[in-house]
Design a protein around this motif. Structure first.
Motif, short mmCIF file in Angstrom:
data_model
loop_
_atom_site.label_atom_id
_atom_site.label_comp_id
_atom_site.label_asym_id
_atom_site.label_seq_id
_atom_site.Cartn_x
_atom_site.Cartn_y
_atom_site.Cartn_z
N UNK A 216 0.83 -1.20 0.00
CA UNK A 216 0.00 0.00 0.00
C UNK A 216 0.86 1.26 0.00
N UNK A 217 1.97 1.22 0.73
CA UNK A 217 2.87 2.38 0.77
C UNK A 217 3.53 2.62 -0.58
N UNK A 218 3.95 1.53 -1.22
CA UNK A 218 4.55 1.66 -2.55
C UNK A 218 3.51 2.15 -3.57
N UNK A 219 2.26 1.78 -3.38
CA UNK A 219 1.20 2.26 -4.27
C UNK A 219 1.04 3.77 -4.16
N UNK A 220 1.18 4.30 -2.95
CA UNK A 220 1.10 5.75 -2.74
C UNK A 220 2.25 6.46 -3.45
N UNK A 221 3.45 5.92 -3.31
CA UNK A 221 4.60 6.53 -3.97
C UNK A 221 4.45 6.43 -5.49
N UNK A 222 3.93 5.30 -5.96
CA UNK A 222 3.68 5.16 -7.39
C UNK A 222 2.66 6.16 -7.88
N UNK A 223 1.61 6.38 -7.09
CA UNK A 223 0.59 7.37 -7.46
C UNK A 223 1.19 8.78 -7.49
N UNK A 224 2.08 9.06 -6.56
CA UNK A 224 2.77 10.35 -6.54
C UNK A 224 3.58 10.54 -7.82
N UNK A 225 4.28 9.49 -8.24
CA UNK A 225 5.11 9.56 -9.45
C UNK A 225 4.26 9.83 -10.68
N UNK A 226 3.18 9.07 -10.84
CA UNK A 226 2.32 9.25 -12.02
C UNK A 226 1.57 10.57 -11.98
N UNK A 227 1.19 11.01 -10.79
CA UNK A 227 0.54 12.31 -10.64
C UNK A 227 1.47 13.41 -11.16
N UNK A 228 2.74 13.35 -10.76
CA UNK A 228 3.70 14.36 -11.21
C UNK A 228 3.92 14.28 -12.72
N UNK A 229 3.95 13.07 -13.27
CA UNK A 229 4.08 12.91 -14.72
C UNK A 229 2.92 13.61 -15.43
N UNK A 230 1.71 13.34 -14.95
CA UNK A 230 0.53 13.90 -15.61
C UNK A 230 0.47 15.42 -15.46
N UNK A 231 0.67 15.93 -14.26
CA UNK A 231 0.56 17.37 -14.03
C UNK A 231 1.61 18.13 -14.83
#
Length: 245
Positions: A216-231
């Protein structure tokens, strides 16, 4: 007997591969769920602060247009959240990481409210849809491709550092031509990083056990990475195609 033994081993290999695929899909589902939550929070905060003068006055001085003290904190705080989440991954609990992630998305949304003040609503929506289509296409490409993108991703990360340095230099030069060049390069970099990051997350998900706290923690970091890519993809496209008020 030998034939039966070979079939048994072969069946086990197929079963392990299927389990890895299931783990990757579940992990990526969690990653994209958190990413969409973050985007929704940012979009809501951005819209509210851009359209509510009492909230907007907390971020900008309505007479001079300069950022207030709170506005400066909001502008730079996402960097602090990124560093805290990245370096505190193994030390922080999952609930703490989730709170930091939501706080990060909130601050990003407030900071991005200025976008709605500079560009017309129609162009922001159009560029957002374009960015979403490009992002989804590259995410699918990164997930489905059989080619290893590791070396390609390493080059993109080096290029990203060059982009950051060029952006800092142009912050002092105020060159409109250089700004356009940086924007086009930025689009190319984050298009590539989207595919690379999705493939990397797919590989990480195959090695993690679904439902565990670490996953779950790695999923949060992954979401952070993709969020930054998209933004970042969205912002660079907006600089190129957005219509100013």
């Amino acid at each position: 007997m030998e034939i039966k033994r070979d079939n048994y081993v072969y069946d086990n290999v197929i079963e392990v591969e299927d389990l890895d695929k299931v783990s990757s899909r579940k992990f990526l589902a969690g990653v994209f769920s958190w990413m969409f939550v973050a985007l929704a929070i940012s979009a809501f905060c951005s819209y509210e602060f851009a359209n509510n003068l009492s909230l907007l006055s907390l971020v900008f001085d309505l007479q001079t247009g300069a950022r207030t003290g709170f506005g400066l904190i909001v502008m730079f705080s996402p960097f602090a959240f990124i560093l805290a989440m990245s370096f505190g991954l193994n030390k922080m609990s999952y609930p703490v990481l989730a709170v930091l992630f939501i706080a990060f998305a909130t601050c990003m949304g407030i900071s991005l409210s200025s976008v709605l003040l500079v560009y017309t609503g129609g162009s922001v929506l159009g560029v957002f849809i374009t960015a979403a289509v490009i992002f989804a296409t590259m995410a699918i490409a990164g997930y489905t491709t059989q080619q290893d993108l590791t070396s390609f991703g390493s080059l993109l990360i080096v290029a990203l550092w060059g982009l950051i340095i060029a952006s800092l230099v142009n912050w002092f030069l105020h060159s409109e031509q250089l700004s356009y060049i940086i924007s086009y390069i930025g689009v190319a970099i984050f298009v590539g990083l989207t595919a690379y990051d999705v493939q990397k997350l797919k590989q990480i998900g195959a090695e993690l056990e679904h439902g565990q706290t670490e996953t779950k923690k790695y999923a949060l970091i992954g979401a952070l990475t993709l969020y930054l890519d998209f933004v970042n993809l969205f912002l660079y496209l907006l600089r190129i195609f957005g219509r100013r008020r």
